[in-house]
Design a protein around this motif. Structure first.
Motif, PDB file in Angstrom:
ATOM      1  N   ILE A  99      48.185  13.361 -73.112  1.00 13.86           N
ATOM      2  CA  ILE A  99      48.553  14.351 -74.115  1.00 13.86           C
ATOM      3  C   ILE A  99      48.594  15.741 -73.462  1.00 13.86           C
ATOM      4  N   PRO A 100      49.736  16.417 -73.516  1.00  9.81           N
ATOM      5  CA  PRO A 100      49.852  17.735 -72.872  1.00  9.81           C
ATOM      6  C   PRO A 100      49.308  18.847 -73.765  1.00  9.81           C
ATOM      7  N   ILE A 101      49.175  20.018 -73.191  1.00  7.44           N
ATOM      8  CA  ILE A 101      48.879  21.206 -73.980  1.00  7.44           C
ATOM      9  C   ILE A 101      50.080  21.480 -74.881  1.00  7.44           C
ATOM     10  N   LEU A 102      49.833  21.798 -76.143  1.00  5.76           N
ATOM     11  CA  LEU A 102      50.910  22.035 -77.100  1.00  5.76           C
ATOM     12  C   LEU A 102      50.792  23.439 -77.676  1.00  5.76           C
ATOM     13  N   HIS A 103      51.860  24.221 -77.536  1.00  6.76           N
ATOM     14  CA  HIS A 103      51.922  25.562 -78.121  1.00  6.76           C
ATOM     15  C   HIS A 103      52.650  25.486 -79.456  1.00  6.76           C
ATOM     16  N   LEU A 104      52.148  26.177 -80.455  1.00  4.85           N
ATOM     17  CA  LEU A 104      52.831  26.318 -81.738  1.00  4.85           C
ATOM     18  C   LEU A 104      53.358  27.747 -81.826  1.00  4.85           C
ATOM     19  N   ILE A 105      54.675  27.888 -81.643  1.00  3.38           N
ATOM     20  CA  ILE A 105      55.306  29.212 -81.626  1.00  3.38           C
ATOM     21  C   ILE A 105      56.140  29.373 -82.881  1.00  3.38           C
ATOM     22  N   ILE A 106      55.823  30.375 -83.671  1.00  2.00           N
ATOM     23  CA  ILE A 106      56.585  30.639 -84.888  1.00  2.00           C
ATOM     24  C   ILE A 106      57.219  32.023 -84.770  1.00  2.00           C
ATOM     25  N   ILE A 107      58.537  32.053 -84.874  1.00  3.23           N
ATOM     26  CA  ILE A 107      59.274  33.308 -84.869  1.00  3.23           C
ATOM     27  C   ILE A 107      59.406  33.750 -86.318  1.00  3.23           C
ATOM     28  N   PHE A 108      58.764  34.851 -86.656  1.00  2.20           N
ATOM     29  CA  PHE A 108      58.795  35.347 -88.032  1.00  2.20           C
ATOM     30  C   PHE A 108      59.943  36.336 -88.199  1.00  2.20           C
ATOM     31  N   SER A 109      60.764  36.067 -89.214  1.00  4.11           N
ATOM     32  CA  SER A 109      61.891  36.959 -89.476  1.00  4.11           C
ATOM     33  C   SER A 109      61.383  38.308 -89.966  1.00  4.11           C
ATOM     34  N   ALA A 110      62.325  39.219 -90.181  1.00  9.40           N
ATOM     35  CA  ALA A 110      61.952  40.579 -90.591  1.00  9.40           C
ATOM     36  C   ALA A 110      61.283  40.616 -91.961  1.00  9.40           C
ATOM     37  N   ASP A 111      61.310  39.492 -92.688  1.00 17.72           N
ATOM     38  CA  ASP A 111      60.652  39.434 -93.986  1.00 17.72           C
ATOM     39  C   ASP A 111      59.130  39.463 -93.856  1.00 17.72           C
ATOM     40  N   ILE A 112      58.623  39.127 -92.674  1.00 13.82           N
ATOM     41  CA  ILE A 112      57.175  39.047 -92.461  1.00 13.82           C
ATOM     42  C   ILE A 112      56.780  39.995 -91.332  1.00 13.82           C
ATOM     43  N   GLN A 113      55.890  40.902 -91.626  1.00 13.65           N
ATOM     44  CA  GLN A 113      55.452  41.878 -90.625  1.00 13.65           C
ATOM     45  C   GLN A 113      54.147  41.469 -89.958  1.00 13.65           C
ATOM     46  N   SER A 114      53.373  40.618 -90.628  1.00  8.82           N
ATOM     47  CA  SER A 114      52.108  40.146 -90.070  1.00  8.82           C
ATOM     48  C   SER A 114      51.668  38.915 -90.853  1.00  8.82           C
ATOM     49  N   ILE A 115      50.724  38.173 -90.300  1.00  6.61           N
ATOM     50  CA  ILE A 115      50.134  37.051 -91.019  1.00  6.61           C
ATOM     51  C   ILE A 115      48.625  37.248 -91.068  1.00  6.61           C
ATOM     52  N   ARG A 116      47.990  36.583 -92.012  1.00  7.81           N
ATOM     53  CA  ARG A 116      46.563  36.818 -92.248  1.00  7.81           C
ATOM     54  C   ARG A 116      45.734  36.490 -91.018  1.00  7.81           C
ATOM     55  N   THR A 117      46.051  35.407 -90.360  1.00  7.79           N
ATOM     56  CA  THR A 117      45.319  35.009 -89.163  1.00  7.79           C
ATOM     57  C   THR A 117      46.220  34.195 -88.262  1.00  7.79           C
ATOM     58  N   GLU A 118      45.954  34.243 -86.991  1.00  4.02           N
ATOM     59  CA  GLU A 118      46.718  33.450 -86.029  1.00  4.02           C
ATOM     60  C   GLU A 118      45.963  32.198 -85.624  1.00  4.02           C
ATOM     61  N   ILE A 119      44.687  32.101 -86.010  1.00  2.00           N
ATOM     62  CA  ILE A 119      43.870  30.925 -85.712  1.00  2.00           C
ATOM     63  C   ILE A 119      43.260  30.416 -87.013  1.00  2.00           C
ATOM     64  N   TYR A 120      43.624  29.198 -87.392  1.00  2.84           N
ATOM     65  CA  TYR A 120      43.069  28.589 -88.597  1.00  2.84           C
ATOM     66  C   TYR A 120      41.954  27.629 -88.177  1.00  2.84           C
ATOM     67  N   ASP A 121      40.725  27.978 -88.506  1.00  2.62           N
ATOM     68  CA  ASP A 121      39.543  27.204 -88.116  1.00  2.62           C
ATOM     69  C   ASP A 121      39.099  26.358 -89.305  1.00  2.62           C
ATOM     70  N   PHE A 122      39.312  25.048 -89.184  1.00  5.87           N
ATOM     71  CA  PHE A 122      38.925  24.129 -90.244  1.00  5.87           C
ATOM     72  C   PHE A 122      37.609  23.412 -89.947  1.00  5.87           C
ATOM     73  N   GLY A 123      36.854  23.932 -89.002  1.00  3.70           N
ATOM     74  CA  GLY A 123      35.588  23.315 -88.648  1.00  3.70           C
ATOM     75  C   GLY A 123      35.766  22.222 -87.624  1.00  3.70           C
ATOM     76  N   CYS A 124      36.367  21.118 -88.042  1.00  6.16           N
ATOM     77  CA  CYS A 124      36.569  19.991 -87.123  1.00  6.16           C
ATOM     78  C   CYS A 124      37.773  20.207 -86.222  1.00  6.16           C
ATOM     79  N   MET A 125      38.604  21.185 -86.531  1.00  5.00           N
ATOM     80  CA  MET A 125      39.778  21.444 -85.707  1.00  5.00           C
ATOM     81  C   MET A 125      40.242  22.881 -85.907  1.00  5.00           C
ATOM     82  N   LYS A 126      41.014  23.373 -84.935  1.00  7.54           N
ATOM     83  CA  LYS A 126      41.604  24.702 -85.017  1.00  7.54           C
ATOM     84  C   LYS A 126      43.106  24.605 -84.775  1.00  7.54           C
TER      85      LYS A 126
END
Length: 314
Positions: A99-126
């Protein structure tokens, strides 16, 4: 406009990959991301509203990047990407490969200037998102600069090619995006270098498919397809046209050109080890046809795609 055949999607992805290959995504604010190739994405059980299968790329460090764009973002999207990542991991487990390293890249259109968090920590996984925000791109300035360069017959550099691909996403709202898609497509059609022109069109149609209607998307994909098989189409059309009439001959030439391109796609995937049933599913084609093509390719390894098509018709 008739529905665009499945192989156009494969061709579109091929040229998008060529457009991104060996380039840094620094123009999107991601200078550490350099794409090497596309990753086959025969993943099972993908729901219609989930991420398209075209967006999994191999990076130059052998890691993978799942790349998509969003103009809205919620926890439902986060869950969507968790499911998609899980299916990617499942495929590697099924194939018994590392299993390789996997990047999750999201290109946000001009409708979105920021997101609440870039790391979602669910305890058992991030879940870690690598965001690219397009709000700082000056749409009018970039469009006019690219237009001047294209109109003068100059070839775009790497950054300019990446700019034209995402330009429709740099404005807010669905309707403005739709209008800019059409303007950008017309601009891209004027690129002097045919290969770069196709790369630009493929990129625009892939990244903007959520905001344009199917008819227009098929029109652009058809333009890409026609460009690459035009010689075959009109050669066939001319030959048949002499015997049966120009209009009918060109129609038959188009059909033959698409069939030959389909066989090329089947051959590529067969050489990568895919079974006929999997190829048929990926290319949205009948299993018996794919099995016949694969059998003919194995029996006639030196035949061209056009010769295989002739044998299929015989």
């Amino acid at each position: 406009m008739s529905e665009i055949a499945y192989q156009n999607k494969d061709v579109t992805l091929k040229f998008l990959t060529e457009a991104l290959k060996h380039k840094s995504l620094g123009v999107y604010g991601l200078p550490h991301i350099r794409i090497r190739d596309a990753q086959p994405t025969n993943l099972p059980a993908i729901e219609a509203n989930e991420l398209r299968l075209d967006n999994l790329f191999i990076l130059e460090d052998n890691s993978l990047a799942l790349i998509d764009y969003e103009s809205t973002f919620s926890m439902e999207d986060v869950v969507k990407y968790v499911n998609y990542v899980a299916r990617i991991l499942k495929r590697f487990c099924r194939e018994n490969t590392e299993i390789p390293i996997l990047h999750l890249i999201i290109i946000f259109s001009a409708d979105i200037q920021s997101i609440r968090t870039e790391i979602y920590d669910f305890g058992c996984m991030k879940l870690c998102i690598e965001p690219a925000f397009l709000t700082d791109m000056d749409t009018e300035h970039i469009y006019n600069r690219l237009k001047a360069k294209i109109n003068s017959g100059e070839i775009l550099n790497d950054e300019e090619l990446l700019e034209i691909i995402v330009l429709p996403l740099t404005v807010e709202g669905k309707k403005p995006k739709q209008e800019l898609v059409k303007n950008t497509v017309e601009l891209a059609k004027g690129i002097a270098d045919e290969n770069q022109m196709i790369q630009a069109l493929a990129g625009i149609i892939t990244f903007a498919d959520k905001v344009i209607d199917k008819e227009y998307a098929d029109y652009v994909k058809g333009a890409i397809m026609m460009t690459k098989v035009a010689q075959l189409i009109f050669d066939e059309g001319l030959e048949k046209g002499i015997e049966q009439g120009i209009e009918k001959g060109i129609d038959q030439g188009i059909e033959r050109g698409r069939a030959v391109e389909a066989i090329r796609c089947i051959r590529i995937k067969m050489n990568k080890g895919y079974e006929a049933a999997v190829i048929a599913d990926l290319l949205e084609q009948k299993v018996d046809y794919v099995e016949k093509v694969c059998s003919l390719i194995r029996a006639n390894p030196k035949d061209t795609d056009a010769e295989i098509d002739q044998k299929c018709r015989g």
